[in-house]
Design an enzyme around this catalytic site. Sequence first.
Site, PDB file in Angstrom:
ATOM      1  N   GLY A   1       0.854  -1.185  -0.113  1.00 19.15           N
ATOM      2  CA  GLY A   1      -0.033   0.040  -0.085  1.00 19.15           C
ATOM      3  C   GLY A   1       0.973   1.246   0.086  1.00 19.15           C
ATOM      4  O   GLY A   1       1.914   1.126  -0.278  1.00 19.15           O
TER       5      GLY A   1
ATOM      6  N   HIS B   1       4.834   2.032  -7.835  1.00 15.11           N
ATOM      7  CA  HIS B   1       3.971   0.904  -7.928  1.00 15.11           C
ATOM      8  C   HIS B   1       2.985   0.911  -9.270  1.00 15.11           C
ATOM      9  O   HIS B   1       2.860   0.130  -9.735  1.00 15.11           O
ATOM     10  CB  HIS B   1       3.082   1.098  -6.755  1.00 15.11           C
ATOM     11  CG  HIS B   1       3.618   0.765  -5.266  1.00 15.11           C
ATOM     12  ND1 HIS B   1       3.718   1.977  -4.535  1.00 15.11           N
ATOM     13  CD2 HIS B   1       4.298   0.153  -4.649  1.00 15.11           C
ATOM     14  CE1 HIS B   1       4.165   1.423  -3.247  1.00 15.11           C
ATOM     15  NE2 HIS B   1       4.813   0.503  -3.578  1.00 15.11           N
TER      16      HIS B   1
ATOM     17  N   GLN C   1       7.606  -9.622   8.199  1.00 12.81           N
ATOM     18  CA  GLN C   1       8.844  -9.122   7.356  1.00 12.81           C
ATOM     19  C   GLN C   1       9.404  -7.886   8.231  1.00 12.81           C
ATOM     20  O   GLN C   1      10.370  -7.414   7.775  1.00 12.81           O
ATOM     21  CB  GLN C   1       8.555  -8.899   6.075  1.00 12.81           C
ATOM     22  CG  GLN C   1       7.791  -7.482   5.495  1.00 12.81           C
ATOM     23  CD  GLN C   1       7.569  -7.523   3.848  1.00 12.81           C
ATOM     24  OE1 GLN C   1       6.700  -8.451   3.583  1.00 12.81           O
ATOM     25  NE2 GLN C   1       8.012  -6.580   3.573  1.00 12.81           N
TER      26      GLN C   1
ATOM     27  N   LYS D   1      14.143  -1.766  -7.494  1.00 15.77           N
ATOM     28  CA  LYS D   1      14.350  -0.965  -6.488  1.00 15.77           C
ATOM     29  C   LYS D   1      14.773  -1.924  -5.261  1.00 15.77           C
ATOM     30  O   LYS D   1      15.663  -1.653  -4.447  1.00 15.77           O
ATOM     31  CB  LYS D   1      13.343  -0.187  -6.181  1.00 15.77           C
ATOM     32  CG  LYS D   1      13.068   0.413  -4.863  1.00 15.77           C
ATOM     33  CD  LYS D   1      14.075   1.701  -4.383  1.00 15.77           C
ATOM     34  CE  LYS D   1      13.473   2.466  -3.253  1.00 15.77           C
ATOM     35  NZ  LYS D   1      13.518   1.678  -1.846  1.00 15.77           N
TER      36      LYS D   1
HETATM   37  P1  AMP Z   1       6.367  -2.118  -1.458  1.00  6.94           P
HETATM   38  O1  AMP Z   1       4.938  -1.742  -1.314  1.00  6.94           O
HETATM   39  O2  AMP Z   1       7.301  -0.979  -0.973  1.00  6.94           O
HETATM   40  O3  AMP Z   1       6.703  -3.507  -0.735  1.00  6.94           O
HETATM   41  O4  AMP Z   1       6.876  -2.495  -2.890  1.00  6.94           O
HETATM   42  C1  AMP Z   1       5.814  -3.045  -3.558  1.00  6.94           C
HETATM   43  C2  AMP Z   1       6.583  -3.248  -5.108  1.00  6.94           C
HETATM   44  O5  AMP Z   1       6.902  -2.066  -5.866  1.00  6.94           O
HETATM   45  C3  AMP Z   1       8.029  -3.941  -4.905  1.00  6.94           C
HETATM   46  O6  AMP Z   1       8.303  -4.966  -5.798  1.00  6.94           O
HETATM   47  C4  AMP Z   1       9.025  -3.040  -5.078  1.00  6.94           C
HETATM   48  O7  AMP Z   1      10.171  -3.281  -5.437  1.00  6.94           O
HETATM   49  C5  AMP Z   1       8.252  -2.060  -5.905  1.00  6.94           C
HETATM   50  N1  AMP Z   1       8.793  -0.730  -5.872  1.00  6.94           N
HETATM   51  C6  AMP Z   1       8.772   0.155  -4.851  1.00  6.94           C
HETATM   52  N2  AMP Z   1       9.255   1.211  -5.173  1.00  6.94           N
HETATM   53  C7  AMP Z   1       9.637   1.477  -6.559  1.00  6.94           C
HETATM   54  C8  AMP Z   1      10.105   2.363  -7.181  1.00  6.94           C
HETATM   55  N3  AMP Z   1      10.568   3.718  -6.869  1.00  6.94           N
HETATM   56  N4  AMP Z   1      10.402   1.808  -8.627  1.00  6.94           N
HETATM   57  C9  AMP Z   1       9.911   0.573  -9.067  1.00  6.94           C
HETATM   58  N5  AMP Z   1       9.297  -0.278  -8.234  1.00  6.94           N
HETATM   59  C10 AMP Z   1       9.185   0.039  -7.033  1.00  6.94           C
END
Ligand code: AMP
Length: 273
Positions: free
Chosen positions: A28, A34, A58, A146
């Site tokens: 979220g 995202h 996690q 990332k």
């Molecule tokens: P998170 O909500 O932080 O767990 O991220 C969910 C997904 O979005 C994961 O696969 C992250 O690697 C990806 N993600 C987060 N930040 C970025 C970004 N700046 N650019 C590309 N993908 C991202």
Amino acid sequence: LKIVSTITELRTHLNSLSGVVGFVPTMGALHSGHQSLINRARLECDIVVVSAFVNPTQFLEGEDLSKYPKTEKDDDQLCKDSNVDILFRPNISDIYSRDEVSIKAPGIRGYILEGYMRPGHFDGVLQVVLKLFNIVSPKKAYFGKKDAQQLALIKQMVSNLFLSVDIVECETVRERSGLALSSRNRYLNEQEYEKAKLVSKSLFIAKSEVDKQNYSISDIKTKMKNILNGIEVQYISFVDREFQYIDQVEEGNTIILIAVKIGSTRLIDNIWV
Ligand code: AMP
């Protein structure tokens, strides 16, 4: 957009649709990073499912689980605007029971770098991703570079457990300043934000050195540290695309990873060279 919280609702709705399912797991607090994963899934799949679940397993004790940003209304809107079919926002009790089979991240790759700084973190990541894969049964799942180590470990899990899902690697989305988008950037005050920009700057300097065929890790590290003056650097590491440590940069097969702490916020970033 259909927003569901239970597995039964999710499956009922999925069964009413047909075609290739693309899945974007998130915690979220959605941003353009995202959204780029969602857009890619939208292009490549018939049905796009996004999950938004702040996975407790996690987070280590003392980490920011309870204050992890929550922006549900904005997330709903972003999903609507991006033509997402299903947003799955389960409660913890939908995902976990009291006594659980556990998943263990691989002993080396899962316990270096992020796994060393946050022992057990990747056990929790793999556990929830496996559960989500089993709930959604996607043909393709989208992850960001990332979180490079997370991406490598998910690919390893898919391979080791013979899962039938294609993992799609997506480029890191950055602000104009270079700062990689992250839900955790919301924690930064103005001064900290200025410092945070130096993280990507140091990575771009590293890349320009590699472009000039400087493959010396110690030399590139020194140049990066000069830029990061005054910032608490937790690690700067050079690995190959298989996440093995290397002695010098292998152009086309190297990831430079960095973790810093700015105030109470931990940020990670990396560049593939
Ligand atoms: P998170 O909500 O932080 O767990 O991220 C969910 C997904 O979005 C994961 O696969 C992250 O690697 C990806 N993600 C987060 N930040 C970025 C970004 N700046 N650019 C590309 N993908 C991202």
